[in-house]
Design an enzyme around this catalytic site. Structure first.
Site, mmCIF file in Angstrom:
data_model
loop_
_atom_site.group_PDB
_atom_site.id
_atom_site.type_symbol
_atom_site.label_atom_id
_atom_site.label_comp_id
_atom_site.label_asym_id
_atom_site.label_seq_id
_atom_site.Cartn_x
_atom_site.Cartn_y
_atom_site.Cartn_z
ATOM 1 N N LYS A 109 3.108 -20.380 -0.546
ATOM 2 C CA LYS A 109 3.898 -19.207 -0.164
ATOM 3 C C LYS A 109 3.890 -18.116 -1.239
ATOM 4 O O LYS A 109 4.068 -16.943 -0.939
ATOM 5 C CB LYS A 109 5.352 -19.601 0.124
HETATM 6 C C1 LIG Z 1 4.630 -23.461 4.665
HETATM 7 C C2 LIG Z 1 3.845 -24.669 4.317
HETATM 8 C C3 LIG Z 1 2.915 -25.221 5.208
HETATM 9 C C4 LIG Z 1 2.709 -24.670 6.593
HETATM 10 O O1 LIG Z 1 2.116 -23.413 6.554
HETATM 11 P P1 LIG Z 1 2.169 -22.458 7.849
HETATM 12 O O2 LIG Z 1 1.599 -21.175 7.406
HETATM 13 O O3 LIG Z 1 3.636 -22.349 8.187
HETATM 14 O O4 LIG Z 1 1.402 -23.147 8.903
HETATM 15 C C5 LIG Z 1 2.178 -26.314 4.803
HETATM 16 N N1 LIG Z 1 2.353 -26.867 3.596
HETATM 17 C C6 LIG Z 1 3.249 -26.363 2.704
HETATM 18 C C7 LIG Z 1 3.427 -27.038 1.399
HETATM 19 C C8 LIG Z 1 4.017 -25.246 3.039
HETATM 20 O O5 LIG Z 1 4.911 -24.770 2.163
#
Ligand SMILES: *Cc1c(COP(=O)(O)O)cnc(C)c1O
Length: 480
Positions: A109
């Site tokens: 993120k």
């Molecule tokens: C947010 C997240 C995901 C999922 O990603 P999306 O873009 O919501 O599909 C997978 N793994 C981790 C560690 C995340 O923080």
């Protein structure tokens, strides 16, 4: 570049408008009017920041080159603990991990949320937008802290994050309760991530709530991946890693790399689809789900059915049944707003819809808890490399997908964030003391404890605020 809603092609918005508003006025998601064909071969040899600038110039075209350059150098600099920003860790000739967790909160993120606050600030200036902005965000664990960190101390912005009370890891909870600045705050909700996401969406569509927030001096926006400003930065690491592989002579330009993405809300995998649509030579894009396999079922059968019980897994950031960004993928495959509106209406009413599988070009599989443990164990004992449960779900998918070209697994979080499962998978005892667990992970990974981890143990922790779904609006006013 101009943007419009997935549900209405006629009303156009500038990039700054789309970014500040977050969600389109009709409840749809903003999409770029076109995905331009790019000659990526001409970009071979460029570094991460240069690629970022080129992409942002295309998609945030109302900002000046100078503003974009400033934002990029703030977003992708010393705040990452690797100068390559997203290094690839190759374990053998065929497989590599796209390490997306070198930012301040140790999950992918950060790649978008170290950027978005500065983009929003620039957009605010560009539009001469006077009000302060209140960001409301639902989190399954990682977005929350990444948003709090990205917006920390950013003037004229306030962030309130809602996380599922029992749905995040102890490390994630500590991250959200330890903060250095007052303009960001996390609140626990009795319920799961879908409840958080639904609650935030309801607040966004509640006119009375918006009016009250406005009398407090704020306009509402979102830092969830429904915001187009989150999605665009995620295309960069796919482009960068492909071009780096070419520059390193791992393949020649035009040969494909396949991508596996552990998926929850469908943002990260959609960014790979966007990059491929713009001409990046990607092979298969494979969706890896955990036991909440609503998306892998959908890609296999064309039936999206969210009427099932959410399972709590060791990869909580993927414990999601209603994936917001799927709407953008459907639009990409069939840009028919009326069709999409009726699907979303059906989803709202019955929790499901069905489409023709001919439209779908992603493959998918899912992985249970045992296989997740096996993957962590196997990768550690075979390649001396420690992965977190989300990444392990991605790794398990390699065999299921039957991929034969060079494959990159999106490694979405660092094992520090999910210590319990990681240690359990390796058959290690889990220390009762959180800090001792950190030291065990450091020893296993053979790397020093990241600074961002040690910092958490030096900060005071907020008392957890726990509310029920009907108290969300009150909680917002208590905190602004
Ligand atoms: C947010 C997240 C995901 C999922 O990603 P999306 O873009 O919501 O599909 C997978 N793994 C981790 C560690 C995340 O923080």
């Amino acid at each position: 570049m101009q943007y419009h809603s997935t549900r209405n092609k006629n009303d156009l918005f500038s990039p700054s408008e789309a970014v500040l508003q977050g969600l389109a006025p009709d409840g749809g998601l903003f999409v770029p009017q076109e995905l331009p064909e790019i000659d990526f071969a001409a970009w071979i040899g460029s570094d991460y920041q240069t690629i970022a600038k080129r992409i942002f110039k295309i998609f945030f075209s109302d900002l000046s080159d100078q503003v974009i350059a400033e934002i990029v150098s703030t977003a992708y600099g010393e705040n990452f603990d690797d100068p390559r920003i997203v290094p690839v860790h190759r374990i053998n000739k065929q497989t590599g991990f796209l390490e997306l967790w070198h930012g301040p909160t140790l999950a992918f993120k950060d790649l978008a949320l170290q950027f978005l606050p500065h983009l929003m600030q620039a957009a605010k200036k560009q539009l001469d937008f006077q009000q302060d902005i209140l960001i409301l965000t639902a989190t399954s664990g990682d977005t929350g802290k990444a948003a709090m960190e990205g917006f920390a101390d950013v003037e004229h912005f306030k962030v309130i994050v809602f996380y599922p009370h029992n749905g995040v890891s102890s490390f994630q909870k500590r991250q959200m309760l330890c903060r250095e600045y007052d303009n960001v705050r996390a609140i626990a909700l009795q319920g799961d991530f879908d409840d958080c996401q639904r609650g935030v969406k309801q607040l966004f569509s509640d006119q009375k709530f918006a009016a009250e927030v406005a009398t407090c001096g704020y306009a509402l926006s979102s830092a969830n991946s429904i915001n187009i400003g989150r999605l665009i930065p995620q295309t960069i690491y796919y482009i960068n890693s492909y071009l780096q592989a070419v520059a390193a002579n791992d393949l020649s330009y035009g040969e494909t790399i396949s991508i596996i993405v552990p998926t929850g809300n469908f943002g990260n995998i959609l960014a790979a689809c966007y990059a491929k649509t713009m001409g990046l030579p990607l092979g298969r894009i494979h969706l890896a789900a955990n036991e909440n396999n609503v998306l892998s079922d959908f890609l296999q059968t064309g039936i999206y059915d969210s009427n099932r019980t959410l399972v709590k897994t060791s990869s909580p950031s993927m414990d999601i049944l209603v994936a917001s960004n799927l709407e953008r993928y459907l639009y990409l495959k069939n840009p028919d707003s009326e069709w999409l509106k009726s699907l979303m209406q059906e989803l709202n009413v019955s929790g499901k819809f069905q489409i023709d599988t001919e439209l779908l070009d992603l493959t998918a599989s899912w992985t249970d808890e045992n296989e997740t443990s096996t993957a962590i164990n196997h990768v550690y004992n075979t390649y001396d490399y420690l992965i977190d449960p989300h990444t392990a779900v991605g790794y398990s998918a390699i065999a299921k997908a039957g991929l034969t070209d060079l494959t990159l697994v999106a490694s979405t979080a660092s094992p520090y964030k999910f210590i319990e499962k990681t240690l359990a998978a390796l058959g290690k005892e889990i220390p009762t003391d959180d800090w001792q667990s950190i030291e065990v992970i450091a020893a296993l990974s053979g790397q020093e404890i990241p600074q961002t981890v040690s910092k958490l143990w030096q900060l005071p922790q907020d008392q957890e605020i726990l509310i029920s779904a009907d108290q969300m609006s009150k909680a917002v006013f208590d905190n602004i």
